[in-house]
Design an enzyme around this catalytic site. Structure first.
Site, PDB file in Angstrom:
ATOM      1  N   SER A   1       9.714  17.422 -11.541  1.00  0.00           N
ATOM      2  CA  SER A   1       9.169  18.136 -10.385  1.00  0.00           C
ATOM      3  C   SER A   1       7.717  18.515 -10.617  1.00  0.00           C
ATOM      4  CB  SER A   1       9.948  19.416 -10.092  1.00  0.00           C
ATOM      5  OG  SER A   1       9.325  20.084  -9.011  1.00  0.00           O
TER       6      SER A   1
ATOM      7  N   LYS B   1      17.800  19.209 -10.499  1.00  0.00           N
ATOM      8  CA  LYS B   1      16.597  18.854  -9.731  1.00  0.00           C
ATOM      9  C   LYS B   1      16.913  18.866  -8.226  1.00  0.00           C
ATOM     10  CE  LYS B   1      12.563  17.477  -8.463  1.00  0.00           C
ATOM     11  NZ  LYS B   1      12.356  16.321  -7.709  1.00  0.00           N
TER      12      LYS B   1
ATOM     13  N   HIS C   1      17.048  22.432  -7.133  1.00  0.00           N
ATOM     14  CA  HIS C   1      15.648  22.885  -7.107  1.00  0.00           C
ATOM     15  C   HIS C   1      15.000  22.492  -5.775  1.00  0.00           C
ATOM     16  CE1 HIS C   1      11.455  21.534  -7.448  1.00  0.00           C
ATOM     17  NE2 HIS C   1      11.234  22.467  -8.346  1.00  0.00           N
ATOM     18  N   ASN C   2      15.192  21.238  -5.364  1.00  0.00           N
ATOM     19  CA  ASN C   2      14.584  20.779  -4.114  1.00  0.00           C
ATOM     20  C   ASN C   2      15.185  21.503  -2.911  1.00  0.00           C
ATOM     21  OD1 ASN C   2      13.377  18.961  -5.861  1.00  0.00           O
ATOM     22  ND2 ASN C   2      13.544  17.246  -4.456  1.00  0.00           N
TER      23      ASN C   2
ATOM     24  N   GLU D   1      13.581  24.754  -2.713  1.00  0.00           N
ATOM     25  CA  GLU D   1      12.223  24.501  -2.200  1.00  0.00           C
ATOM     26  C   GLU D   1      12.242  24.379  -0.669  1.00  0.00           C
ATOM     27  OE1 GLU D   1      10.538  20.982  -4.055  1.00  0.00           O
ATOM     28  OE2 GLU D   1       9.377  20.528  -2.270  1.00  0.00           O
TER      29      GLU D   1
HETATM   30  N1  LIG Z   1       6.141  11.528  -4.712  1.00  0.00           N
HETATM   31  C1  LIG Z   1       6.527  12.721  -5.181  1.00  0.00           C
HETATM   32  O1  LIG Z   1       5.862  13.753  -4.989  1.00  0.00           O
HETATM   33  C2  LIG Z   1       7.783  12.830  -6.010  1.00  0.00           C
HETATM   34  C3  LIG Z   1       8.082  14.034  -6.655  1.00  0.00           C
HETATM   35  C4  LIG Z   1       9.208  14.114  -7.478  1.00  0.00           C
HETATM   36  C5  LIG Z   1      10.026  12.999  -7.634  1.00  0.00           C
HETATM   37  N2  LIG Z   1       9.729  11.848  -6.971  1.00  0.00           N
HETATM   38  C6  LIG Z   1      10.616  10.694  -7.183  1.00  0.00           C
HETATM   39  O2  LIG Z   1       9.987   9.850  -8.152  1.00  0.00           O
HETATM   40  C7  LIG Z   1      10.290   8.472  -7.864  1.00  0.00           C
HETATM   41  C8  LIG Z   1       8.974   7.715  -7.669  1.00  0.00           C
HETATM   42  O3  LIG Z   1       8.298   8.311  -6.570  1.00  0.00           O
HETATM   43  P1  LIG Z   1       6.902   7.757  -6.015  1.00  0.00           P
HETATM   44  O4  LIG Z   1       6.566   8.603  -4.849  1.00  0.00           O
HETATM   45  O5  LIG Z   1       5.951   7.626  -7.132  1.00  0.00           O
HETATM   46  O6  LIG Z   1       7.274   6.257  -5.589  1.00  0.00           O
HETATM   47  P2  LIG Z   1       8.164   5.701  -4.364  1.00  0.00           P
HETATM   48  O7  LIG Z   1       7.307   5.552  -3.179  1.00  0.00           O
HETATM   49  O8  LIG Z   1       9.427   6.478  -4.256  1.00  0.00           O
HETATM   50  O9  LIG Z   1       8.531   4.229  -4.929  1.00  0.00           O
HETATM   51  C9  LIG Z   1       7.554   3.234  -5.069  1.00  0.00           C
HETATM   52  C10 LIG Z   1       7.752   2.495  -6.378  1.00  0.00           C
HETATM   53  O10 LIG Z   1       9.055   1.893  -6.421  1.00  0.00           O
HETATM   54  C11 LIG Z   1       8.892   0.494  -6.690  1.00  0.00           C
HETATM   55  N3  LIG Z   1       9.990  -0.251  -6.101  1.00  0.00           N
HETATM   56  C12 LIG Z   1      10.516  -0.076  -4.863  1.00  0.00           C
HETATM   57  N4  LIG Z   1      11.526  -0.960  -4.680  1.00  0.00           N
HETATM   58  C13 LIG Z   1      11.620  -1.683  -5.826  1.00  0.00           C
HETATM   59  C14 LIG Z   1      12.471  -2.736  -6.251  1.00  0.00           C
HETATM   60  N5  LIG Z   1      13.458  -3.206  -5.477  1.00  0.00           N
HETATM   61  N6  LIG Z   1      12.298  -3.241  -7.487  1.00  0.00           N
HETATM   62  C15 LIG Z   1      11.321  -2.761  -8.293  1.00  0.00           C
HETATM   63  N7  LIG Z   1      10.486  -1.770  -7.947  1.00  0.00           N
HETATM   64  C16 LIG Z   1      10.645  -1.224  -6.728  1.00  0.00           C
HETATM   65  C17 LIG Z   1       7.569   0.157  -6.079  1.00  0.00           C
HETATM   66  O11 LIG Z   1       7.094  -1.069  -6.585  1.00  0.00           O
HETATM   67  P3  LIG Z   1       6.038  -1.960  -5.712  1.00  0.00           P
HETATM   68  O12 LIG Z   1       4.696  -1.368  -5.981  1.00  0.00           O
HETATM   69  O13 LIG Z   1       6.202  -3.314  -6.255  1.00  0.00           O
HETATM   70  O14 LIG Z   1       6.452  -1.834  -4.269  1.00  0.00           O
HETATM   71  C18 LIG Z   1       6.739   1.356  -6.533  1.00  0.00           C
HETATM   72  O15 LIG Z   1       6.390   1.237  -7.896  1.00  0.00           O
HETATM   73  C19 LIG Z   1      11.184   8.505  -6.611  1.00  0.00           C
HETATM   74  O16 LIG Z   1      12.528   8.530  -7.004  1.00  0.00           O
HETATM   75  C20 LIG Z   1      10.832   9.821  -5.954  1.00  0.00           C
HETATM   76  O17 LIG Z   1      11.869  10.320  -5.142  1.00  0.00           O
HETATM   77  C21 LIG Z   1       8.617  11.733  -6.183  1.00  0.00           C
END
Ligand SMILES: NC(=O)c1ccc[n+]([C@@H]2O[C@H](COP(=O)([O-])OP(=O)(O)OC[C@H]3O[C@@H](n4cnc5c(N)ncnc54)[C@H](OP(=O)(O)O)[C@@H]3O)[C@@H](O)[C@H]2O)c1
Length: 429
Positions: A130, A185, A188-189, A192
């Site tokens: 987080s 987590k 937590h969300n 939030e």
């Molecule tokens: N964003 C936030 O603030 C936040 C906070 C806490 C937790 N999270 C969690 O952290 C994780 C990552 O979040 P994010 O926001 O950085 O990214 P995201 O938008 O949730 O995911 C994008 C990523 O996933 C990859 N991806 C999607 N489909 C795929 C597949 N079939 N095979 C391989 N790779 C694939 C994409 O690769 P390509 O570039 O090739 O499309 C890219 O690297 C998620 O689970 C999210 O819920 C996010």
């Protein structure tokens, strides 16, 4: 001489993966990165590559660049993509290697993956992360779940990248087995969601009930943020509300469409509580409020059909209300935490997790979105009594009793001036 192997690997280089990888690499843990779409990797390395941050174009090269036992963190979109990445990885890994899922995975997926992978001789860790992109880069709150043995291996790296708590400790602890980290987590969300909704309701009641503009409301939140409500969420509300519209008159917030979305973790938390027979009204109401908010067209139609009688705010004392609201919010937020911890208690019993609530309150003190002064109070309360539900612990009971009348008064005013108080109302109920 060949290049030294990396200590850590990150797959998935959207905002979270990129920033987490940079964070690990900056702590002197050589880190390899890989992304399905290579451009993202090359752009990251072009800008931030170093001796400790290296990119690989193929999954094979990525795996071969890691020291054994390999520690691979997956930061891809939650759901099926995590299974696809695991399926691609497994033939390349050796028994004893560790896969860490740092995304917002549903805990039942984590339990399933941990079981499947351990049967095949691999280790699987579900780690809640987080703090959004800033937290990932500078120090998130980490909620890892998995075997004790793997925790001992991962602890130095995870401690080095996580935020500081109020006493200079690190915002990470071994939460429990298999899905425990992702479960904590998720809750937590959910909390939030509730706090954000309470902030939104506070804004609305000051705006509609007392005719205050966003700048004046920002000033109120700034004052709250110096007191017992001090928190990341109240803190960020101040610049958000005070930002003026660069292209026109007034404040930008008043031009933003009132239509919220959701990614699902709040909804999962509410569903979980219903499935386990618990009450989680503040979080469930935050989900309801987002649904209602998203149905803007329907709301517009209703507003043409119904014009509720609304009392005038002119007789009300604004300064007194602002003080009452602070007390009311404190109690409402405590209730929301209490409901979240009650759900954790139920889940811990049913899933056989040994959750330590004072530790959970401690690791939420820094890095994460709900970081707040109140978490010091909660940590102390659980240290005071680790057996009782939060609302039955004496120090908390005193705080709730002290603010109860104000919570009731704020709800009465909300009804009078026609502002729906989904979460502040649920907390009173
Ligand atoms: N964003 C936030 O603030 C936040 C906070 C806490 C937790 N999270 C969690 O952290 C994780 C990552 O979040 P994010 O926001 O950085 O990214 P995201 O938008 O949730 O995911 C994008 C990523 O996933 C990859 N991806 C999607 N489909 C795929 C597949 N079939 N095979 C391989 N790779 C694939 C994409 O690769 P390509 O570039 O090739 O499309 C890219 O690297 C998620 O689970 C999210 O819920 C996010």
């Amino acid at each position: 001489m060949s290049e030294p192997l990396s200590d850590f690997g990150v797959i998935g280089l959207a905002v979270m993966g990129q920033n987490l990888a940079r964070n690990v690499a900056s702590r002197d843990h050589k880190t390899s990165v890989y992304n399905r779409t290579t451009d993202k990797m090359t752009e990251l390395i072009a800008e931030h590559g170093s001796e400790t941050l290296v990119g690989q174009e193929t999954l094979e090269d990525f795996v071969h660049s890691l020291a054994v036992p390999r520690k691979v963190m997956i930061m891809v979109k939650a759901g099926k993509p995590v299974d696809y990445v695991i399926a691609d990885l497994l033939p390349l890994l050796d028994e004893g290697d560790i896969i860490i899922d740092g995304g917002n995975s549903l805990f039942t997926d984590t339990v399933r993956r941990e079981k499947e992978l351990s049967e095949k001789g691999f280790y699987f860790f579900g780690c809640g992360v987080s703090g959004g992109e800033e937290g990932a880069l500078h120090g998130p709150s980490l909620m890892p779940g998995g075997s004790e043995k793997v925790w001992n291996w991962l602890q130095p790296i995870l401690e080095s990248i996580s935020a500081d708590d109020f006493s200079g400790g690190k915002c990470v602890t071994h939460v429990g087995a298999d899905g425990a980290g992702h479960y904590v987590k998720m809750v937590h969300n959910g909390i939030e969601y509730a706090i954000m909704q309470m902030i939104a309701e506070s804004y609305q009641i000051m705006k509609d009930g007392f005719g205050m503009n966003a700048g004046e409301i920002a000033d109120v939140f700034e004052t709250y943020n110096k007191g017992k409500l001090a928190s990341y969420l109240f803190g960020i509300s101040v610049p958000i509300l005070s930002k003026e519209d660069p292209e026109g008159d007034g404040f930008l917030i008043e031009k933003v469409m009132d239509k919220a979305g959701q990614k699902g973790t709040g909804r999962w938390t509410a569903i979980e509580s219903y499935q386990r027979g618990g009450e989680l009204s503040t979080i469930a109401q935050a989900v309801n409020a987002r649904v209602s908010s998203s149905e803007k067209e329907k709301r517009i139609e209703y507003s043409k059909l119904y014009t509720p009688p609304v009392s005038s705010h002119e007789k009300l004392d604004k300064d007194r209300f602002v003080q009452q609201l602070e007390e009311a919010l404190y109690v409402a937020i405590l209730v929301s935490y209490a409901q979240g911890f009650d759900l954790l208690e139920k889940a811990a019993e049913e899933q056989n997790w040994n959750l330590n609530f004072s530790e959970i309150a401690r690791i939420w003190q820094g890095g994460c979105i709900i970081q707040a002064k109140i978490l010091g109070t909660l940590q102390d309360a659980f240290l005071e009594d680790s057996e009782k539900p939060l609302l039955q612990i004496e120090s908390i009971q005193q705080s709730v009793s002290a603010g109860w009348a104000d919570l009731r008064e704020v709800n009465k005013i909300g009804i009078d001036v026609g502002v729906p108080l989904y979460c502040i109302g649920a907390a009173l109920t």
